[in-house]
Design a protein around this motif. Structure first.
Motif, PDB file in Angstrom:
ATOM      1  N   PHE A  87       0.818  -1.144  -0.017  1.00 46.47           N
ATOM      2  CA  PHE A  87       0.193  -0.043   0.029  1.00 46.47           C
ATOM      3  C   PHE A  87       0.971   1.134   0.143  1.00 46.47           C
ATOM      4  N   PRO A  88       0.306   2.322  -0.415  1.00 43.14           N
ATOM      5  CA  PRO A  88       1.213   3.665  -0.512  1.00 43.14           C
ATOM      6  C   PRO A  88       1.713   3.960   0.881  1.00 43.14           C
ATOM      7  N   SER A  89       3.127   4.233   1.241  1.00 43.66           N
ATOM      8  CA  SER A  89       3.608   4.429   2.407  1.00 43.66           C
ATOM      9  C   SER A  89       4.654   5.461   2.206  1.00 43.66           C
ATOM     10  N   VAL A  90       4.787   6.143   3.246  1.00 46.23           N
ATOM     11  CA  VAL A  90       5.549   7.605   3.134  1.00 46.23           C
ATOM     12  C   VAL A  90       6.198   7.725   4.665  1.00 46.23           C
ATOM     13  N   THR A  91       7.478   7.995   4.700  1.00 42.86           N
ATOM     14  CA  THR A  91       8.226   8.310   5.907  1.00 42.86           C
ATOM     15  C   THR A  91       9.156   9.392   5.924  1.00 42.86           C
ATOM     16  N   LEU A  92       8.805  10.336   6.657  1.00 43.06           N
ATOM     17  CA  LEU A  92       9.604  11.621   6.504  1.00 43.06           C
ATOM     18  C   LEU A  92      10.281  11.717   8.019  1.00 43.06           C
ATOM     19  N   HIS A  93      11.732  12.408   7.861  1.00 42.07           N
ATOM     20  CA  HIS A  93      12.622  12.333   9.149  1.00 42.07           C
ATOM     21  C   HIS A  93      12.733  13.752   9.310  1.00 42.07           C
ATOM     22  N   ASP A  94      12.838  14.320  10.558  1.00 39.88           N
ATOM     23  CA  ASP A  94      13.010  15.528  10.967  1.00 39.88           C
ATOM     24  C   ASP A  94      12.381  16.576  10.300  1.00 39.88           C
ATOM     25  N   VAL A  95      10.874  16.766  10.548  1.00 40.41           N
ATOM     26  CA  VAL A  95      10.087  17.619  10.279  1.00 40.41           C
ATOM     27  C   VAL A  95       9.941  18.780  11.045  1.00 40.41           C
ATOM     28  N   ARG A  96       9.958  20.028  10.623  1.00 38.32           N
ATOM     29  CA  ARG A  96       9.945  21.105  11.607  1.00 38.32           C
ATOM     30  C   ARG A  96       8.952  22.241  11.014  1.00 38.32           C
ATOM     31  N   ALA A  97       8.408  22.838  12.019  1.00 34.98           N
ATOM     32  CA  ALA A  97       7.261  23.960  11.766  1.00 34.98           C
ATOM     33  C   ALA A  97       7.344  25.010  12.274  1.00 34.98           C
ATOM     34  N   GLY A  98       7.279  26.174  11.724  1.00 33.04           N
ATOM     35  CA  GLY A  98       7.170  27.723  12.776  1.00 33.04           C
ATOM     36  C   GLY A  98       8.583  27.778  13.164  1.00 33.04           C
ATOM     37  N   MET A  99       8.657  28.966  13.742  1.00 31.44           N
ATOM     38  CA  MET A  99       9.939  29.291  14.387  1.00 31.44           C
ATOM     39  C   MET A  99       9.506  30.231  15.774  1.00 31.44           C
ATOM     40  N   ASP A 100       9.953  29.641  17.160  1.00 32.81           N
ATOM     41  CA  ASP A 100       9.860  30.430  18.277  1.00 32.81           C
ATOM     42  C   ASP A 100      10.478  31.781  18.335  1.00 32.81           C
ATOM     43  N   ALA A 101      10.328  32.481  19.404  1.00 35.63           N
ATOM     44  CA  ALA A 101      11.232  33.788  19.392  1.00 35.63           C
ATOM     45  C   ALA A 101      12.586  33.572  19.820  1.00 35.63           C
ATOM     46  N   ASP A 102      13.126  32.371  20.047  1.00 31.35           N
ATOM     47  CA  ASP A 102      14.589  32.276  20.217  1.00 31.35           C
ATOM     48  C   ASP A 102      15.238  31.393  19.009  1.00 31.35           C
ATOM     49  N   GLY A 103      14.346  31.371  17.839  1.00 30.71           N
ATOM     50  CA  GLY A 103      15.053  30.682  16.596  1.00 30.71           C
ATOM     51  C   GLY A 103      14.739  29.220  16.519  1.00 30.71           C
ATOM     52  N   SER A 104      14.320  28.548  17.500  1.00 29.12           N
ATOM     53  CA  SER A 104      13.964  27.177  17.527  1.00 29.12           C
ATOM     54  C   SER A 104      12.599  26.784  16.883  1.00 29.12           C
ATOM     55  N   PRO A 105      12.435  25.707  16.504  1.00 23.12           N
ATOM     56  CA  PRO A 105      11.285  25.409  15.778  1.00 23.12           C
ATOM     57  C   PRO A 105      10.073  25.244  16.761  1.00 23.12           C
ATOM     58  N   GLN A 106       8.710  25.880  16.454  1.00 25.43           N
ATOM     59  CA  GLN A 106       7.729  25.232  17.325  1.00 25.43           C
ATOM     60  C   GLN A 106       7.177  24.244  17.309  1.00 25.43           C
ATOM     61  N   ILE A 107       7.333  23.371  16.317  1.00 19.69           N
ATOM     62  CA  ILE A 107       6.904  21.988  16.427  1.00 19.69           C
ATOM     63  C   ILE A 107       8.302  21.279  15.450  1.00 19.69           C
ATOM     64  N   GLN A 108       8.923  20.269  16.199  1.00 20.08           N
ATOM     65  CA  GLN A 108       9.630  19.123  15.651  1.00 20.08           C
ATOM     66  C   GLN A 108       9.344  17.840  15.646  1.00 20.08           C
ATOM     67  N   VAL A 109       9.284  17.209  14.545  1.00 22.75           N
ATOM     68  CA  VAL A 109       8.917  15.618  14.771  1.00 22.75           C
ATOM     69  C   VAL A 109      10.035  14.749  14.258  1.00 22.75           C
ATOM     70  N   ALA A 110      10.472  13.820  14.993  1.00 21.05           N
ATOM     71  CA  ALA A 110      11.649  12.851  14.497  1.00 21.05           C
ATOM     72  C   ALA A 110      11.505  12.092  13.313  1.00 21.05           C
ATOM     73  N   ARG A 111      10.239  11.480  13.291  1.00 25.10           N
ATOM     74  CA  ARG A 111       9.778  10.638  12.274  1.00 25.10           C
ATOM     75  C   ARG A 111       8.325  10.652  12.165  1.00 25.10           C
ATOM     76  N   PHE A 112       7.879  11.102  10.941  1.00 28.19           N
ATOM     77  CA  PHE A 112       6.391  11.173  10.586  1.00 28.19           C
ATOM     78  C   PHE A 112       6.055  10.136   9.243  1.00 28.19           C
ATOM     79  N   SER A 113       5.405   9.026   9.705  1.00 27.48           N
ATOM     80  CA  SER A 113       5.009   8.418   8.529  1.00 27.48           C
ATOM     81  C   SER A 113       3.410   8.170   8.472  1.00 27.48           C
ATOM     82  N   MET A 114       3.068   7.613   7.049  1.00 29.18           N
ATOM     83  CA  MET A 114       1.602   7.490   7.149  1.00 29.18           C
ATOM     84  C   MET A 114       1.494   6.178   5.956  1.00 29.18           C
ATOM     85  N   ASP A 115       0.497   5.412   6.229  1.00 27.71           N
ATOM     86  CA  ASP A 115      -0.110   4.517   5.180  1.00 27.71           C
ATOM     87  C   ASP A 115      -1.435   4.847   4.776  1.00 27.71           C
ATOM     88  N   ALA A 116      -1.710   4.818   3.473  1.00 26.67           N
ATOM     89  CA  ALA A 116      -3.016   5.128   2.938  1.00 26.67           C
ATOM     90  C   ALA A 116      -3.451   4.120   1.995  1.00 26.67           C
TER      91      ALA A 116
END
Length: 259
Positions: free
Chosen positions: A61-90
């Motif tokens: 089945f279609p499957s994808v895995t993404l490593h080190d996903v980051r979103a947004g930026m906090d006041a100190d420059g660090s990401p607001q959201i960081q995910v080590a691994r994000f995967s999904m099967d469809a």
């Protein structure tokens, strides 16, 4: 003649299957990475970047895995959201009707930073607005493992940290309704929780929410049943708040015998 046709069709099927298995290893996933970042940025309302590698397959089945996903930026420059691994099967079939059905999504070691500014607004609400494809993505099962949330309160100067967040979630669409059950620790105090939400009402900017928390250290249960909204960027909860003592099995048995 029929046998030759079947052999020919079988050969085509084998070639197609091998192609489906091998093509992902030769495709340049740069376009896929870019498309994912663009779509995720629109959904979250924050810039999303995949810093790690991308792995994909088409079978079984279609499957994808993404490593080190980051979103947004906090006041100190660090990401607001960081995910080590994000995967999904469809599932393939729903795509024919324009629906994306994700039967298994795994979010591993996510870290989020939520900052309440001195004026009472959330930093997350500032900037671009989220665009949610409300009825096109169905999430049958979403698991979160090893999550952490840092809540920074600039009004009071007191910060909170949620660690060990593990949960199982599902949603009829990205907009909701959502259901979730799991465990986490707030400032080192562990417990379990369950929640359910409605779909956001864009006319009034509110979303129904039910939340139950059961701390391990104390025999109590905390229930919230109401609605949550963001008024001019400020989080607002309206509804009931109940605090009850729990009974263990021995107490329940004693009460039943007394009756």
């Amino acid at each position: 003649m029929l046998g030759r046709i079947l052999v020919f069709l079988g050969g085509l099927l084998v070639v197609a299957l091998f192609a489906a298995l091998l093509i992902p290893y030769f495709i340049d996933w740069t376009d896929f990475r870019r498309d994912f970042e663009d779509q995720a940025s629109r959904i979250l309302g924050k810039k999303v970047v995949v810093h790690g590698r991308v792995e994909a397959r088409l079978l079984p089945f279609p499957s994808v895995t993404l490593h080190d996903v980051r979103a947004g930026m906090d006041a100190d420059g660090s990401p607001q959201i960081q995910v080590a691994r994000f995967s999904m099967d469809a599932e393939l079939a729903p795509f024919l009707s324009g629906e994306a059905r994700i039967f298994d999504m795994r979010i591993e070691e996510p870290k989020a930073r939520i900052r309440l500014l001195k004026d009472g607004t959330l930093d997350w609400t500032r900037g671009s607005r989220a665009v949610i494809p409300a009825k096109t993505v169905v999430l049958e099962n979403v698991s979160i493992a090893g999550g952490q949330i840092d809540f920074i309160d600039e009004q009071s100067g007191r910060n909170r940290v949620v660690t060990g967040l593990n949960a199982e979630m599902s949603a009829k669409s990205l907009a909701g309704p959502w259901r979730a059950e799991g465990r986490a620790a707030v400032d080192g105090h562990a417990g379990s929780f369950s929640l359910s939400s409605g779909e956001p009402d864009p006319t009034v900017g509110r979303m129904g929410l039910r939340l139950r928390m059961l701390p391990d250290e104390h025999p109590v249960e905390i229930d919230l049943d109401g609605a949550i909204a963001a008024t001019e960027g400020r989080p607002v909860y309206s509804g009931s708040f109940t605090f009850n003592f729990r009974q263990d099995d021995k107490q329940k048995q004693q009460n039943a015998q007394a009756v």
